[in-house]
Design an enzyme around this catalytic site. Structure first.
Site, short mmCIF file in Angstrom:
data_model
loop_
_atom_site.label_atom_id
_atom_site.label_comp_id
_atom_site.label_asym_id
_atom_site.label_seq_id
_atom_site.Cartn_x
_atom_site.Cartn_y
_atom_site.Cartn_z
N HIS A 78 0.82 -1.21 0.00
CA HIS A 78 0.00 0.00 0.00
C HIS A 78 0.85 1.27 0.00
O HIS A 78 0.33 2.37 -0.22
CB HIS A 78 -0.93 -0.01 1.21
CG HIS A 78 -2.30 0.52 0.91
ND1 HIS A 78 -2.54 1.52 -0.01
CD2 HIS A 78 -3.52 0.18 1.41
CE1 HIS A 78 -3.83 1.77 -0.07
NE2 HIS A 78 -4.45 0.97 0.78
N ASP A 111 -2.19 1.98 -4.76
CA ASP A 111 -3.45 2.39 -4.16
C ASP A 111 -4.49 1.28 -4.30
O ASP A 111 -4.45 0.47 -5.24
CB ASP A 111 -3.98 3.66 -4.83
CG ASP A 111 -3.08 4.86 -4.58
OD1 ASP A 111 -2.39 4.87 -3.53
OD2 ASP A 111 -3.05 5.77 -5.42
#
Length: 429
Positions: free
Chosen positions: A401, A405
């Site tokens: 992450h 995204d």
């Protein structure tokens, strides 16, 4: 008689020290030229150390799990003739109990000294015996396959007499032990299957298992993992695979689902270059790659390995299938080279028929994505108001992450889904 000293060889790539993973011999063993003496572990692979001479082992230079410098004395062998021992060489300490590992590559052979006439170790095996008494903490020598077979059969290896080199336990020794147990059962002396057990086995985390543990821990500590699972209807792609195998399987080889998944990755990554990337979090640099080097997670006797299908973007289905098969065989047999186990830009992991419903794969750092394949099951599905049986499969994928995204990850997996559910689109340019 003389002494031939074998030193830890320079394995290359600027490596100054390696971990001693396993001894395949002990003091007093007769060895022959090219017999594997030990396994050592680098940052990337396991390496065999073969004997350059015939002779008798007189000392070992370390214990499994020790980190040894290149050039340090690994083993000393008594040979006929003068040997190569210099006055400045120091002999080494006696060996510790042998630990388990498995080879994956072969180091350069050391220049041989005059050989000692002796029979190969295999010719000196004692006749198999069904049972032997060992201390509870003694770890007998056996291959991972034999250990698993013994576990499946409920056999304690410390009770089995080995007939292989250096007392290594073979499959036929397990058969002999079972035969002895059958004889005992007929005579009424067999132990009850409900008898209490108090045995324990301590297994040092060394060699490949240590490397796997370190990499998994590092991945979970450094990357911000998140997973995304999507259901895919693979009926159409499975029908295409069956058709191609029927038509071309005899001449081009059989196709599994993996080459189609590799192709889907290649096509989907064209629109998601941020996912075909490696993140150097120390330098704070993300490198996006044009080439798609797909790591294919492969289970071997020594643990999980990830051989790499290089330039998957330039391979046909059959080319990918052949390369996946070659690399998997090399990894499982311990023949994969170091450069075949590094450099991937994205990883594909699958447990095949054991794939379960959902998994949460751990990233293969410094990559930022891993795609996990679960098992295919037939399920009733509603299509255009009709209940039909379809072949369904989940993709369980994880992403970093810090780089990817959530929306991009979901769109990427949805793109793979679309390609597999309409497999003709895999081949459109």
């Amino acid at each position: 008689m003389g002494t031939h000293v074998i030193k830890m060889p320079d394995i290359g790539e600027g490596i100054a020290e390696v971990e001693l993973a396993q001894w395949h011999v002990k003091v007093g063993d007769l060895v022959v030229e090219d017999q594997v003496l030990a396994d050592v572990m680098t940052d990337k692979a396991m390496v065999d150390i073969p004997s350059p001479v015939h002779g008798k082992v007189i000392s070992l230079g370390g214990q499994p799990g020790e980190v040894m410098a290149v050039g340090s004395i690994l083993i000393s062998i008594e040979v006929e003739g003068a040997g190569n021992l210099k006055a400045s060489d120091q002999l080494v300490k006696e060996p510790a109990p042998i630990k388990e590992a498995a080879p994956t590559a072969v180091a350069p052979k050391v220049e041989a000294a005059p050989v000692l006439e002796s029979k190969p170790v295999a010719a000196c095996r004692p006749a198999p015996q069904a049972q032997v008494a060992r201390d509870a903490d003694e770890r007998p020598l056996a291959s991972p396959a034999v250990r698993k077979h013994a576990l499946d059969l409920g056999i304690q290896l410390r009770l089995v007499q080995g007939s292989g080199p250096a007392g290594r336990i073979l499959h036929e020794d397990l058969d002999a032990y079972l035969a002895q147990g059958t004889q005992n059962a007929r005579s009424g002396s067999a132990p009850s299957g409900y008898a209490q057990r108090h045995d324990e086995e301590q297994i040092p985390v060394i060699g490949m298992r240590r490397k796997i543990a370190q990499r998994m821990q590092e991945a979970t500590q450094r990357a911000a993992h998140f997973s995304y699972v999507e259901e895919i209807d693979v009926t159409a792609v499975e029908e295409l695979r069956a058709h191609l195998n029927e038509k071309h399987g005899a001449t081009r080889g059989k196709l599994t689902l993996l080459p189609f998944l590799v192709r889907a990755l290649v096509v989907a990554l064209r629109d998601f270059p941020q996912i075909n990337a490696r993140y150097d979090d120390e330098a704070q640099v993300i490198t996006r790659h044009g080439a798609v080097h797909v790591g294919v997670a492969t289970q071997s006797d020594v643990g999980l390995m990830v051989p790499v299908v290089r330039h998957a973007e330039a391979r046909s289905l059959w080319d990918s299938a052949a390369e996946i098969s070659r690399l998997a065989t090399a990894a499982r047999s311990g023949k994969a080279a170091r450069d075949e186990l590094s450099g991937s830009t994205i990883t594909l992991t699958s447990l095949g028929a054991l794939g379960g419903i959902v998994s949460t794969p751990v990233l293969n750092l410094p990559e930022v994505a891993i795609v996990g394949v679960n098992k295919i099951v037939e399920r009733p599905m509603v299509i255009k108001g009709q209940i039909v049986v379809r072949k369904m499969m989940n993709l369980s994928s994880s992403f970093d992450h810090r780089v990817v995204d959530g929306m991009d990850a979901a769109l990427f997996i949805q793109a793979i889904r679309g390609l597999l559910e309409q497999p003709a689109s895999l081949f459109l340019e």
